[in-house]
Design an enzyme around this catalytic site. Structure first.
Site, PDB file in Angstrom:
ATOM      1  N   THR A 239      38.250  33.741  40.039  1.00  0.00           N
ATOM      2  CA  THR A 239      37.619  32.442  40.253  1.00  0.00           C
ATOM      3  C   THR A 239      37.301  31.761  38.931  1.00  0.00           C
ATOM      4  O   THR A 239      37.116  32.431  37.903  1.00  0.00           O
ATOM      5  CB  THR A 239      36.316  32.616  41.053  1.00  0.00           C
ATOM      6  N   ASP A 240      37.204  30.438  38.971  1.00  0.00           N
ATOM      7  CA  ASP A 240      36.791  29.707  37.775  1.00  0.00           C
ATOM      8  C   ASP A 240      35.329  29.950  37.439  1.00  0.00           C
ATOM      9  O   ASP A 240      34.881  29.685  36.320  1.00  0.00           O
ATOM     10  CB  ASP A 240      37.059  28.207  37.934  1.00  0.00           C
ATOM     11  N   GLU A 241      34.566  30.489  38.381  1.00  0.00           N
ATOM     12  CA  GLU A 241      33.124  30.662  38.163  1.00  0.00           C
ATOM     13  C   GLU A 241      32.807  31.709  37.104  1.00  0.00           C
ATOM     14  O   GLU A 241      31.684  31.745  36.588  1.00  0.00           O
ATOM     15  CB  GLU A 241      32.425  30.993  39.480  1.00  0.00           C
TER      16      GLU A 241
ATOM     17  N   TYR B 280      27.717  36.623  42.308  1.00  0.00           N
ATOM     18  CA  TYR B 280      29.123  36.524  42.716  1.00  0.00           C
ATOM     19  C   TYR B 280      30.045  36.470  41.504  1.00  0.00           C
ATOM     20  O   TYR B 280      30.983  37.276  41.375  1.00  0.00           O
ATOM     21  CB  TYR B 280      29.349  35.292  43.591  1.00  0.00           C
TER      22      TYR B 280
ATOM     23  N   LYS C 127      32.931  39.183  40.017  1.00  0.00           N
ATOM     24  CA  LYS C 127      34.334  38.861  39.772  1.00  0.00           C
ATOM     25  C   LYS C 127      34.701  39.067  38.306  1.00  0.00           C
ATOM     26  O   LYS C 127      35.794  39.541  37.991  1.00  0.00           O
ATOM     27  CB  LYS C 127      34.625  37.421  40.202  1.00  0.00           C
TER      28      LYS C 127
END
Length: 263
Positions: free
Chosen positions: A43-45, A69, A73
Site C-alpha cells: 500500500t501507499d500508506e 495497518y 504492511k
C-alpha cells in the site's frame, strides 16, 4: 487486513494476518518452491503522510508508517525484501493507492457512501473531509499486478496509482451527484445527509503516488478516467442491492454503530 479503522481497534489482528501471514507464505516458498515468484501487494500508506505541497511518493520514498495497518504492511514488505536478499526468493513488491470498484465491503468510503445515499442515511465524513487520496479502479490494479508478476524485475518495487487525487468531501459531493441522478432524485437532494464526525486517530492528510516507473518500464497506465469508473461502480452497486443487503446485516450493523453513530 486492510482497513485502518479496524487496525486502530485491534492492531494485533493485523500483525497476525499481515506480518506473520506473509512470513508463513515466504517460509513455505523457501522450504518447498524457492524458484516460485512472490508478489507482495502492499500500500501507499507505508510511506506516511504528505502535505498539500509535497511531491508524490515514488519508489525511493522512505517508509514512515503512521497507523497499525500501515506498520503491519511495512513490516511485511521488509520481510519480503529480507527473504529475497537472504534466501534468493524471486520477489516483486507493489505499492498501490486507494482502490474502488465492485464487490468492495462498505466499510470503505465509496461503497459506504453509495449505500447510505441509496437509503437516505447520514453520510459520515471524518473531520472536515479535507484528507486527500489517490484513487484507482480495481480492474486497473489487477491488471498492474498481472504485468508485475510476469514482467517485473525481481527485487524491485513498483508504485501503482491513478494520478487522480481527490479530497474526501469533494468525492462525497460527486457521489451524491451521480447517485441522485441515477435514482431520478432532484440534483443535490442528498447533500443534507452529509454528517461530519470526529476525525480518525492519526489520520494521514494526503497520499499521492508517482507511478512513472511502472509506466516507463512495464507499459502500464490506468484505463479509465475517474468519473467513468465511478459511473460503472455506482451502476454495479445499484444493480446488486441484494449483495449489499446481505453483507450489511448482523455484525455489520454493530460495527457501523460503533464506528460512526457513537463518535
Amino acid at each position: 487486513e486492510s482497513h485502518v479503522d479496524n487496525s486502530i481497534k485491534n492492531p494485533r489482528a493485523f500483525v497476525t494476518t499481515n506480518v506473520l501471514g506473509t512470513t508463513n507464505l515466504l517460509h513455505c516458498i523457501k522450504e518447498g518452491s524457492p524458484e516460485a515468484r512472490f508478489v507482495q501487494v502492499s500500500t501507499d500508506e507505508v510511506f506516511g503522510s504528505l502535505s498539500e505541497d509535497d511531491d508524490a511518493f515514488d519508489v525511493n520514498t522512505k517508509y514512515d508508517p503512521r497507523s497499525p495497518y500501515s506498520a503491519s504492511k511495512a513490516s511485511s514488505d521488509h520481510f519480503v525484501k529480507a527473504y529475497h536478499h537472504t534466501y534468493g526468493i524471486p520477489i516483486v513488491i507493489s505499492n498501490c493507492s486507494n482502490n474502488y470498484g465492485s464487490h468492495q465491503f462498505p466499510e470503505k468510503l465509496i461503497p459506504l457512501m453509495i449505500n447510505n445515499i441509496v437509503h437516505k442515511k447520514p453520510l459520515p465524513v471524518y473531520g472536515k473531509g479535507e484528507n486527500v487520496r489517490d484513487w484507482l479502479w480495481v480492474n486497473d490494479h489487477a491488471r498492474a499486478i498481472d504485468i508485475i508478476f510476469h514482467k517485473g524485475k525481481f527485487g524491485e518495487t513498483y508504485n501503482i496509482g491513478g494520478f487522480n487525487e481527490w479530497k474526501n468531501i469533494d468525492l462525497v459531493h460527486l457521489l451524491i451527484k451521480i447517485v441522485d441522478r441515477k435514482l431520478n432524485r432532484a440534483e443535490g437532494e442528498s447533500l443534507p445527509l452529509i454528517t461530519y464526525v470526529k476525525d480518525r486517530q492519526g489520520h494521514d492528510l494526503r497520499y499521492a503516488i508517482d507511478a512513472g516507473k511502472i509506466q516507463k518500464e512495464l507499459g502500464w497506465t490506468p484505463s479509465l478516467q475517474f468519473e467513468e469508473g465511478l459511473e460503472k461502480t455506482v451502476d454495479w452497486y445499484l444493480s446488486n442491492q441484494d449483495w449489499i443487503d446481505h453483507i450489511t446485516t448482523g455484525s455489520y450493523q454493530q460495527y457501523y454503530q460503533q464506528q460512526y453513530q457513537n463518535r
